[in-house]
Design an enzyme around this catalytic site. Structure first.
Site, PDB file in Angstrom:
ATOM      1  N   GLU A  16      34.936  13.233  81.117  1.00 11.98           N
ATOM      2  CA  GLU A  16      34.534  12.599  79.553  1.00 11.98           C
ATOM      3  C   GLU A  16      33.145  13.309  79.185  1.00 11.98           C
ATOM      4  OE1 GLU A  16      36.143   8.271  81.440  1.00 11.98           O
ATOM      5  OE2 GLU A  16      34.105   8.707  81.351  1.00 11.98           O
ATOM      6  N   CYS A 112      34.824   4.414  78.796  1.00  7.77           N
ATOM      7  CA  CYS A 112      35.291   4.013  80.239  1.00  7.77           C
ATOM      8  C   CYS A 112      34.108   2.871  80.665  1.00  7.77           C
ATOM      9  CB  CYS A 112      35.056   5.290  81.019  1.00  7.77           C
ATOM     10  SG  CYS A 112      35.962   5.048  82.577  1.00  7.77           S
ATOM     11  N   HIS A 131      36.833   1.071  80.262  1.00  8.30           N
ATOM     12  CA  HIS A 131      37.932   1.329  81.340  1.00  8.30           C
ATOM     13  C   HIS A 131      38.533  -0.227  81.756  1.00  8.30           C
ATOM     14  CE1 HIS A 131      39.849   2.507  85.128  1.00  8.30           C
ATOM     15  NE2 HIS A 131      39.860   3.465  84.469  1.00  8.30           N
TER      16      HIS A 131
END
Lengths: 196, 196
Positions: A16, A112, A131
């Site tokens: 990420e 996330c 997430h």
């Protein structure tokens, strides 16, 4: 040239972080990675962060309060990775910086578990994703969405490693325009029918 | 536990390196990054590689001839990034190692400009893909394909940052099975209708 601060900590999801940083650099955005130490503020001796899957990434600067004024940057990005996002989301200087960026109409990206910072920074109820593993912590306080990328004014949220390319390309579009997004996307060679 | 050596050099495309390493770690593959110095063999003083977009990644070991016997590893991966791939593909010890891995029926993955190593290692004509920017250097000597991931016996090739997830998931499937691929893929949260 637009500029972005991308936070990094021990436990950050290295895909990420890397996909976002690299994609923004491809668009001509000046990126600075800022290491958030686990113990709050303070100078850290180590020169790198150890990602959630063990990749050690050297950072550009140590995150310290007041070092990244929103007037000097166009975007702030908070990646996921459970432990890294915990360090960032519980850091009061990070929480303040998120509020300051949004107050000055600058872009804040969270992906996330990084979206937990929207909660700890006490942002107003608005559309948001994260997430799935941290959805339960967020869906009482936000209009939770399961879209891959959610844009709510200047707050851009996303879900995980698998949505980081569309997240990063969305940041490129907001910072540099739709033409630049298309220009950056083409040589990455996504498979045919990729939905972003 | 399967194991993999993933090469790294100054100029390596850091998304291709990071997505592959991280995804393999998620599958339980023991990964070792091996830094290939620009000047060929020799001990390198610096402790990191500077990727194609400026991210500095610390490596696990320096690549030296004989240090990574195919008998001790299950896969060898060569990422792209024009300058990094040039360093790797022109390194005679890397060329030998590619041949040795394939001769011992071990997996060799090449992505993006990393596929140039198939040419410099003088591999036999077979199906292969690469980044479009180096297609002209490869399509006389290989059965060039534009598929996102090409499997030719134990040689797995792919195209660029945008195909690195399916490339890495293919390596997971070959090393750990289809169930593990599905298990690793799910929590990455790819957008609906992602074609891999």
């Amino acid at each position: 040239m637009p500029s972005a601060v991308i936070l990094l900590a021990d436990g950050t999801e290295e895909m990420e972080f890397t996909i976002t940083y690299d994609t923004l650099v491809r668009a001509g955005v000046a990126c600075c990675s800022a290491f958030v130490p686990a113990g709050g503020n303070g100078s850290e001796k180590q020169e790198y962060a150890t990602g959630s899957r063990g990749i050690r990434i050297m950072y550009d600067k140590v995150f310290e309060e007041g070092q990244f004024p929103p007037a000097s940057y166009d975007a702030l990005v908070i990646p996921g990775g459970a432990k890294g996002a915990e360090i960032m989301s519980t850091n009061t200087a990070v929480q303040s910086l998120v509020r300051d960026f949004l107050a000055q109409d600058k872009i804040v990206g969270m992906i996330c578990a990084g979206s937990l910072t929207a909660l700890s920074a006490k942002l107003a109820r608005q559309p948001l994703t994260s997430h799935p593993s941290v959805k339960a912590q967020l869906d009482n306080d936000f209009d939770y969405s399961e879209a891959p990328v959610v844009i709510s004014n200047k707050l851009v949220t996303s879900r995980g490693p698998g949505t980081t390319f569309p997240f990063a390309l969305t940041l490129v579009e907001l910072l540099c325009g739709a033409d630049k997004r298309a220009e950056v996307r083409a040589p990455m060679v996504f498979p045919p029918d990729t939905p972003f």
